[in-house]
Design a protein around this motif. Structure first.
Motif, PDB file in Angstrom:
ATOM      1  N   ASP A 251       0.833  -1.205   0.000  1.00 48.11           N
ATOM      2  CA  ASP A 251       0.000   0.000   0.000  1.00 48.11           C
ATOM      3  C   ASP A 251       0.867   1.254   0.000  1.00 48.11           C
ATOM      4  OD1 ASP A 251      -2.249  -1.565   0.058  1.00 48.11           O
ATOM      5  OD2 ASP A 251      -2.413  -1.546   2.235  1.00 48.11           O
ATOM      6  N   VAL A 252       0.417   2.263  -0.765  1.00 46.10           N
ATOM      7  CA  VAL A 252       1.105   3.553  -0.845  1.00 46.10           C
ATOM      8  C   VAL A 252       0.032   4.645  -0.819  1.00 46.10           C
ATOM      9  CG1 VAL A 252       2.616   5.047  -2.190  1.00 46.10           C
ATOM     10  CG2 VAL A 252       3.017   2.584  -2.171  1.00 46.10           C
ATOM     11  N   THR A 287      -7.886   1.716  -3.593  1.00 45.52           N
ATOM     12  CA  THR A 287      -8.756   1.052  -2.620  1.00 45.52           C
ATOM     13  C   THR A 287      -9.445   2.031  -1.687  1.00 45.52           C
ATOM     14  OG1 THR A 287      -6.864   0.744  -1.135  1.00 45.52           O
ATOM     15  CG2 THR A 287      -7.367  -1.037  -2.674  1.00 45.52           C
ATOM     16  N   GLN A 288      -8.883   3.234  -1.477  1.00 43.25           N
ATOM     17  CA  GLN A 288      -9.513   4.228  -0.611  1.00 43.25           C
ATOM     18  C   GLN A 288      -9.247   5.616  -1.169  1.00 43.25           C
ATOM     19  OE1 GLN A 288      -8.490   3.970   3.510  1.00 43.25           O
ATOM     20  NE2 GLN A 288      -9.131   1.830   3.721  1.00 43.25           N
ATOM     21  N   VAL A 294      -5.285   9.425  -1.260  1.00 42.40           N
ATOM     22  CA  VAL A 294      -5.695   8.279  -2.069  1.00 42.40           C
ATOM     23  C   VAL A 294      -4.760   7.117  -1.749  1.00 42.40           C
ATOM     24  CG1 VAL A 294      -5.934   7.374  -4.407  1.00 42.40           C
ATOM     25  CG2 VAL A 294      -6.634   9.726  -3.908  1.00 42.40           C
ATOM     26  N   ARG A 295      -5.340   5.967  -1.458  1.00 44.11           N
ATOM     27  CA  ARG A 295      -4.526   4.783  -1.140  1.00 44.11           C
ATOM     28  C   ARG A 295      -4.460   3.866  -2.348  1.00 44.11           C
ATOM     29  NH1 ARG A 295      -4.681   1.984   4.544  1.00 44.11           N
ATOM     30  NH2 ARG A 295      -3.513   3.939   4.805  1.00 44.11           N
TER      31      ARG A 295
END
Length: 388
Positions: A251-252, A287-288, A294-295
């Motif tokens: 994840d970033v 994803t989010q 923003v993920r």
């Protein structure tokens, strides 16, 4: 005296003959071992137990044939019988272990796609432990039956076997539970040797399985020893139950102004240029999109769990470097609306509260004094009578 000397000479001669026979057979099997791994393992592992068994048997038979009654003859022969039983059990166990080792060598687990091999190894290790325990118990039982006193007590022991078994089962309830759990694990494929598991929040590999405990090698080389009943009563993660290939994420968090397609291209380039990727999955998704950021989640696959860990770290590193070098404005930002911000006003003096009205009191004031006297009693103490 001459008969004693003759007996000693016969025993020595028989012992030497037995040793010579074992040496000759050992050399023959050793030469056969140059072409056969089974023969080589037999020559190396069974030499000592076979030598002890042969010598004890030869000495025992020689004493029975050439000697007559002498003080201690019965005790000596009985001791030789007990030693022969122990040596023979040692020889049988050694032969079985050699066969199991040869079978394990043909089913190596250090190869790709080793699911069936790991299943076979787990079951064979359990069978080995059961085999050794069974041989020891049988040998001990045969040795005990050579004593006349214990043999005479056999009927009473069998008669009380029901009560003894109930007491033993109650006393060893947890131990027997672990033993049956170990057998269940070995033949149900719930967990096997070299499986990658997550137990009690720890990620590791099944290093050893016995009938009573399972040793898990944690990723930092610690060992987590768990009872076998744990794996039959509590949930745990098995990453390699059906296959060793697994998926993982990296994840970033970036800013809303980030361009996603260049990052997808960088992810694809990273996976295709690494030998850790198995070519199955390489996806970048949002994803989010909450909290001002923003993920991005990179979903990748690898052939096994260790390769997946290194691939996840590599993907995360390349994405971070790409954002810093090519989209520095896409770094996470915290925004604030300055238009609604006002300077703090000077504090005004604290207003003086008005006098408290009488209606706010219950135990003070004109009507409250009477109510308070009911709970507090008279102001002066009541004198005590002199007659008391």
């Amino acid at each position: 005296m001459p008969s004693t000397v003759n007996a000693v000479l016969v025993v020595v001669a028989v012992t030497g003959l037995a040793i010579a026979l074992v040496v000759v057979l050992h050399r023959i099997v050793g030469r056969l071992g140059r072409r056969s791994k089974l023969a080589s393992d037999l020559a190396r592992t069974t030499h000592k137990p076979f030598l002890a068994t042969t010598i004890l048997f030869a000495v025992q038979q020689a004493l029975r044939v050439v000697t007559t009654d002498f003080p201690g003859r019965a005790g000596l022969l009985h001791a030789l019988v007990v030693l022969f039983i122990a040596a023979f059990a040692w020889l049988v166990a050694a032969c079985l272990l050699v066969l199991e080792d040869v079978a394990l060598s043909r089913w190596r687990t250090d190869v790709p796609d080793n699911l069936r091999r790991r299943r076979f190894k787990t079951q064979l290790v359990m069978i080995r432990r059961i085999t050794v325990a069974t041989i020891v118990v049988l040998a001990l039982g045969v040795v005990l039956m050579t004593f006349p006193g214990i043999r005479a007590l056999g009927a009473s022991v069998l008669a009380s076997a029901g009560i003894v078994s109930v007491i033993a089962a109650l006393a060893a309830q947890s131990t027997l539970g672990n033993v049956f759990a170990g057998l269940q694990l070995a033949f149900s494929d719930a967990v096997r040797v070299d499986d990658v598991v997550v137990v009690e929040g720890e990620w590791g590999r099944i290093e050893e399985m016995t009938l009573t405990y399972v040793a898990v090698q944690i990723w930092d080389d610690r060992r987590l020893v768990m009872p076998t009943s744990y794996f039959t009563t509590k949930p745990f993660q098995n990453w390699t139950r059906s296959s060793s290939a697994v998926l993982g994420t990296a994840d970033v968090d970036v800013d809303w102004s980030t361009e996603i397609e260049p990052l997808r291209t960088e992810l694809r380039t990273t996976c295709e240029g690494s030998e850790l990727w198995d070519g199955r999955v390489c996806v970048l998704q949002v994803t989010q999109a909450t909290g001002g950021m923003v993920r991005l989640r990179a979903l990748v696959s690898a052939a096994d769990a260790p390769s997946l860990w290194d691939l996840r770290c590599l993907v995360r590193e390349r994405l971070v470097r790409f954002v810093w070098e090519h989209q520095r404005t896409a770094l996470p930002r915290f925004r604030a609306d300055m238009a609604t911000v006002t300077r703090p006003r000077p504090e005004s003096p604290r207003p003086v509260s008005p006098a408290e009205p009488e209606e706010s009191r219950f135990y003070t004031g004109e009507d409250g004094d009477e109510r308070a006297a009911t709970f507090s009693g008279p102001e002066e103490p009541i004198p005590v009578s002199a007659n008391r």
